[in-house]
Design an enzyme around this catalytic site. Structure first.
Site, PDB file in Angstrom:
ATOM      1  N   LYS A 217      15.573   0.566 -10.571  1.00  0.00           N
ATOM      2  CA  LYS A 217      14.219   0.090 -10.835  1.00  0.00           C
ATOM      3  C   LYS A 217      13.697  -0.693  -9.637  1.00  0.00           C
ATOM      4  O   LYS A 217      14.441  -1.454  -9.009  1.00  0.00           O
ATOM      5  CB  LYS A 217      14.235  -0.789 -12.085  1.00  0.00           C
ATOM      6  CG  LYS A 217      12.890  -1.272 -12.587  1.00  0.00           C
ATOM      7  CD  LYS A 217      13.089  -2.036 -13.894  1.00  0.00           C
ATOM      8  CE  LYS A 217      11.791  -2.580 -14.455  1.00  0.00           C
ATOM      9  NZ  LYS A 217      12.001  -3.281 -15.749  1.00  0.00           N
TER      10      LYS A 217
ATOM     11  N   SER B  26       8.754  -2.178 -18.969  1.00  0.00           N
ATOM     12  CA  SER B  26       8.402  -1.998 -17.565  1.00  0.00           C
ATOM     13  C   SER B  26       9.323  -1.049 -16.818  1.00  0.00           C
ATOM     14  O   SER B  26       9.115  -0.778 -15.647  1.00  0.00           O
ATOM     15  CB  SER B  26       8.409  -3.359 -16.866  1.00  0.00           C
ATOM     16  OG  SER B  26       9.707  -3.932 -16.912  1.00  0.00           O
TER      17      SER B  26
ATOM     18  N   SER C 228      11.561  -3.992 -22.183  1.00  0.00           N
ATOM     19  CA  SER C 228      11.322  -3.142 -21.026  1.00  0.00           C
ATOM     20  C   SER C 228      12.371  -2.068 -20.788  1.00  0.00           C
ATOM     21  O   SER C 228      12.140  -1.153 -19.992  1.00  0.00           O
ATOM     22  CB  SER C 228      11.190  -4.000 -19.756  1.00  0.00           C
ATOM     23  OG  SER C 228       9.999  -4.740 -19.803  1.00  0.00           O
TER      24      SER C 228
END
Length: 478
Positions: A81, A156, A180
């Site tokens: 990420k 996210s 997330s």
């Protein structure tokens, strides 16, 4: 017949590489080719590290040729990420302020993945500084779910979820401060686990204690429960610079084949306080019956959380606003002027959320802790009678970009986070996973399975039992 590398799981790839059925360079070349062919569909990747990945794959191949010991992920591609650091690779955090920032070292869990033999092939998309439950930013743009790229992938860790569901990569860990990991897992039809707080160390600086309010942690995302457990085994364990890190509770992969006979599961689609779309609820009811067929006892019972979903969300926002507000000082310490000349480089929604937000008073902050405590007590009371709790992950299916729901099942909701049921477990630090439960009109639905602290093994065991009864691996878009 040997399966193509992009069709294999992480565990399957690790076995195929050890057995000589595929070489690390062959695997990485196949993954990179697929990323470049298909990334435009979903915009899952922000950065693709072709040269670095091929160098690491060649070194992995040399280690095999020379008979060196191999790690559990030797030669297996992984995506990181874009909030987390990979040495020598840019970490934009989805912000124009960091568009050209290059990391000087690895985040601790990234170092552990590398030490296990994993090959980093790129960075996945995230909202600016990870502050969002959908994925869009001014560096890379929006990420869509592979089931319908015109709809959100969640956030996210939305880039991670999309990359997995489109078979661009077999492993893509994320981070979770309010859902997330689990929201993208639900919207992309993959498996995501937010482990017990501290299982995966989070060495945050300049504030080592930032991850406690609300609790935030990294967590595995994968297409199978086994792959998630395998990567969790690699990433887990104490770290001296994380004051909340805790020891591993055995080997998590061992839980995947554990029978669930005798487990008592409370089923509450909306936890007694959240509205849930009727079609989502029906899908969950069908899925939870599979847990009964696998040997568990399932009772429909609501936890007594002591507050409405709005009150819980308000408490979460109070805590998160204080935490997000510290970002302002961090940016200033790094030489930016977020209230002045750099303000226009931030997304307007971020400015509203942080720069122009009214800071809670100390009294409001402590009142939010009381709400948090009642949520904790309600869940602890439930777990005194039941081993696990099964709920919806999200109250709805993926929606079109920019069209956040304002109503669920006739009930008006807060459009930005009122449709997620993940935040209670960021208030408590308890483990919670999102497991693919089925589909509504071709769009994936996730079931959230949660347990008491350190019951990660039970969460994995129940998740794997559902996977065996209702496999989802052939449902991904081609």
């Amino acid at each position: 017949m040997v399966s193509p590398p992009t069709r294999l799981t992480a565990a399957g790839l690790a076995r195929a590489i050890r057995d000589g059925e595929h070489s690390p360079t062959e695997v990485v070349d196949a993954v990179l080719e697929r990323i470049h062919e298909r990334n435009d569909r979903t915009n899952a990747f922000v950065t693709v590290t072709d040269e670095l990945a091929r160098e690491v794959a060649a070194e992995a191949e040399r280690a095999i040729d020379e008979g060196e010991p191999l790690g559990p992920l030797h030669g297996v591609p992984v995506a990181i990420k874009d909030l987390d650091d990979v040495e020598g690779v840019r970490t934009t955090s989805g912000s124009l302020l960091f568009e050209d920032r290059v990391a000087k070292s690895d985040s601790p869990f990234v170092a552990r993945l590398k030490a296990a033999g994993a090959v980093v092939v790129g960075k996945t998309n995230t909202p600016e500084f990870g502050l969002g439950v959908t994925t869009d930013n001014r560096v890379a743009g929006p990420t869509g779910t592979p089931f319908d790229p015109d709809r959100v992938s969640g956030g996210s860790s939305g880039g991670a979820g999309a990359a997995l569901a489109d078979r661009l990569v077999p492993l893509a860990p994320g981070s979770d401060a309010g859902g997330s990991v689990r929201i993208p897992a639900s919207f992309c039809g993959v498996y995501g686990l937010k482990p017990t707080q501290g299982v995966i160390p989070n060495v945050s600086r300049p504030n080592a204690f930032a991850s406690h309010t609300p609790f935030s942690t990294n967590g595995p995302l994968a297409r199978t429960v086994e792959d998630a457990a395998l990567s969790l085994d690699v990433m887990a364990g104490t770290h001296p610079r994380d004051p909340f890190s805790v020891p591993k509770q055995g080997e998590y992969r061992d839980a995947v084949n554990r029978p669930i006979d005798g487990l008592k599961i409370a089923f509450s689609p909306g936890m007694g306080t959240y509205p849930v779309d009727p079609a989502v609820r029906e899908t969950l009811e069908e899925a939870v019956s599979a847990l009964e067929r696998a040997g568990a006892t399932v009772d429909e019972v609501d936890p007594k959380l002591g507050h409405s979903n709005k009150e819980i969300l308000d408490a979460y926002y109070t805590m998160a606003t204080v935490r997000w507000g510290s970002l302002l000082e961090t940016l200033e310490d790094e030489g930016f002027d977020p209230l002045g000349e750099d303000r226009d480089r931030l997304r307007p929604s971020l400015v509203d959320l942080i720069m122009d937000a009214e800071e809670p008073t100390t009294r409001e902050y402590k009142r939010a802790d009381v709400v948090r405590t009642r949520v904790l007590d309600g869940l602890v009371d439930l777990f005194a009678e039941y081993d696990l709790l099964a709920t919806a992950t999200c109250a709805t299916t993926p929606f079109p970009h920019g069209e956040e729901p304002e109503e669920i099942d006739g009930v008006e909701i807060e459009p930005y986070r009122g449709w997620v049921l993940t935040q209670p477990f960021n208030l408590t630090g308890q483990p919670a996973a999102s497991v693919p439960a089925g589909f509504v009109d071709g769009l994936p639905v996730g079931m959230q399975i949660a347990g008491p602290r350190h019951a990660d093994g039970d969460v994995l065991a129940a998740s794997a039992a559902l996977e065996r009864r209702r496999p989802w691996h052939d449902a991904y878009p081609e």
